[in-house]
Design a protein around this motif. Structure first.
Motif, PDB file in Angstrom:
ATOM      1  N   LYS A  76      -5.912   0.921   3.038  1.00 29.89           N
ATOM      2  CA  LYS A  76      -5.565   1.377   4.390  1.00 29.89           C
ATOM      3  C   LYS A  76      -6.737   1.197   5.352  1.00 29.89           C
ATOM      4  O   LYS A  76      -6.561   0.740   6.488  1.00 29.89           O
ATOM      5  N   GLU A 209       3.293  -3.735   4.676  1.00 31.57           N
ATOM      6  CA  GLU A 209       4.180  -2.759   5.296  1.00 31.57           C
ATOM      7  C   GLU A 209       3.403  -1.667   6.036  1.00 31.57           C
ATOM      8  O   GLU A 209       3.993  -0.897   6.797  1.00 31.57           O
ATOM      9  N   LEU A 210       2.104  -1.642   5.835  1.00 26.90           N
ATOM     10  CA  LEU A 210       1.287  -0.716   6.609  1.00 26.90           C
ATOM     11  C   LEU A 210       1.330  -1.020   8.104  1.00 26.90           C
ATOM     12  O   LEU A 210       1.018  -0.160   8.927  1.00 26.90           O
ATOM     13  N   HIS A 213       3.445   1.480   9.680  1.00 25.64           N
ATOM     14  CA  HIS A 213       3.204   2.841   9.165  1.00 25.64           C
ATOM     15  C   HIS A 213       2.805   3.735  10.340  1.00 25.64           C
ATOM     16  O   HIS A 213       1.709   3.647  10.872  1.00 25.64           O
ATOM     17  N   ASP A 251       8.830   2.206   6.602  1.00 27.66           N
ATOM     18  CA  ASP A 251       7.635   1.602   6.025  1.00 27.66           C
ATOM     19  C   ASP A 251       6.576   2.605   5.606  1.00 27.66           C
ATOM     20  O   ASP A 251       5.684   2.269   4.819  1.00 27.66           O
ATOM     21  N   VAL A 252       6.633   3.842   6.099  1.00 28.66           N
ATOM     22  CA  VAL A 252       5.709   4.862   5.599  1.00 28.66           C
ATOM     23  C   VAL A 252       5.946   5.073   4.109  1.00 28.66           C
ATOM     24  O   VAL A 252       5.042   4.968   3.282  1.00 28.66           O
ATOM     25  N   ALA A 255       5.361   1.721   1.901  1.00 22.99           N
ATOM     26  CA  ALA A 255       3.960   1.374   1.691  1.00 22.99           C
ATOM     27  C   ALA A 255       3.273   2.382   0.783  1.00 22.99           C
ATOM     28  O   ALA A 255       2.546   2.006  -0.148  1.00 22.99           O
ATOM     29  N   GLU A 256       3.477   3.656   1.047  1.00 23.50           N
ATOM     30  CA  GLU A 256       2.793   4.692   0.269  1.00 23.50           C
ATOM     31  C   GLU A 256       3.193   4.629  -1.202  1.00 23.50           C
ATOM     32  O   GLU A 256       2.351   4.724  -2.097  1.00 23.50           O
TER      33      GLU A 256
END
Length: 303
Positions: A76, A209-210, A213, A251-252, A255-256
């Motif tokens: 990140k 995908e971040l 985010h 996407d949150v 991605a996570e």
């Protein structure tokens, strides 16, 4: 602890000797040959000064150091620095309050990206025997491309609908060949999917995908992917809102969850090193690909 073999974040070749000494020797050797991508990587990530391998090795040690925050946080942090830092990426700036041309550039180039995306994720699914990874990728493929049993159409269909609402027929969007930077990026993502470890491939793809985010501003991003107020006003069409909102909301979690799985299954120092370098290469490809969206937008602006 013995030195870990390193993979070049530019050409993805294994370097020798093991450790940052070998990677530094490789990077400086390629830069001395005026290999533009190696020079670019050094300038963007380490230093614009011409330094000897031992100095570059020390910089690499600091750059690759994960620290107690863990691999997902390192990813990140590097992603934010590249796209949302003091000088945000030009496409991110253009998307804050996008013109019709920017959204059309997005639609035409991104449909090529998404078609490659599902193939890349399919390779991760096929090459991993971890049930959690398989389930994750099946869900992701359905959300992005299948749309079976989901509350809204697949992301791919929402993208095409956005383009149609802007006046370009679906057949034209799908039938327009990708620009060179898009074509080159998806070709290398395909190579990563086929030849990198599935863990490194998963990190390379899902870290992207971040970009949408929405919580990255809490951990250092200077702005969102787009100004969230455009989702509630009349600045863009309902079809554009539907497309952008889908990624903004999905996407949150995507991605996570993916980064947590990568962190869990990168069980050796060698795998973790490969994840880092492959992620860094994917970020470079993504940077170029986002510029292709702007290049396509310029064609519409000039028309």
């Amino acid at each position: 602890m013995p030195a870990v073999p390193q993979v070049c974040p530019v050409c993805r070749r294994a370097t020798a000797p093991p450790g940052m000494e070998g990677l530094a020797l490789h990077l400086t050797s390629e830069a001395a040959k005026s290999h533009s991508e190696h020079v670019r990587w050094l300038n963007q990530n380490l230093t614009k000064l011409r330094e000897e391998p031992p100095a570059i090795a020390r910089r690499l040690e600091a750059f690759y150091a994960v620290g107690p925050e863990g691999l997902p946080s390192w990813i990140k942090r590097r992603f934010i620095a590249r796209f949302f830092g003091a000088r945000p990426h030009p496409f991110v700036l253009a998307l804050q309050h996008p013109s019709r041309a920017v959204l059309l550039g997005y639609a035409i180039e991104h449909q090529h990206f998404l078609r490659q995306w599902v193939r890349s994720c399919g390779f991760v699914l096929a090459r991993s025997d971890e049930p959690e990874v398989v389930r994750y990728e099946i869900d992701n493929l359905n959300t992005e491309f299948g749309g079976v049993g989901t509350a809204s159409p697949a992301h791919y269909e929402l993208l095409l609908a956005m383009g149609e609402a802007l006046g370009v027929p679906k057949a034209t969007i799908v039938g327009t060949p990708p620009l060179r930077r898009t074509r080159d990026a998806i070709a290398e993502w395909d190579d990563i999917a086929r030849h990198a470890s599935w863990v490194a491939a998963m990190g390379a793809f899902h870290s992207l995908e971040l970009i949408a985010h929405r919580d990255l501003t809490r951990v250092g991003a200077t702005l969102h992917y787009f100004d969230p107020t455009i989702l509630s006003g009349s600045e863009i069409s309902d079809a554009a809102k539907a497309f952008l909102r889908e990624g903004y909301e999905a996407d949150v979690g995507h991605a996570e969850q993916a980064l947590a799985l990568v962190d869990r299954f990168a069980v050796s120092p060698e795998l973790r090193s490969e994840v880092q370098s492959t992620f860094l290469r994917s970020v470079d490809l993504f940077d170029d690909y986002l510029m292709a969206r702007l290049e396509r937008a310029e064609q519409f602006e000039a028309a």
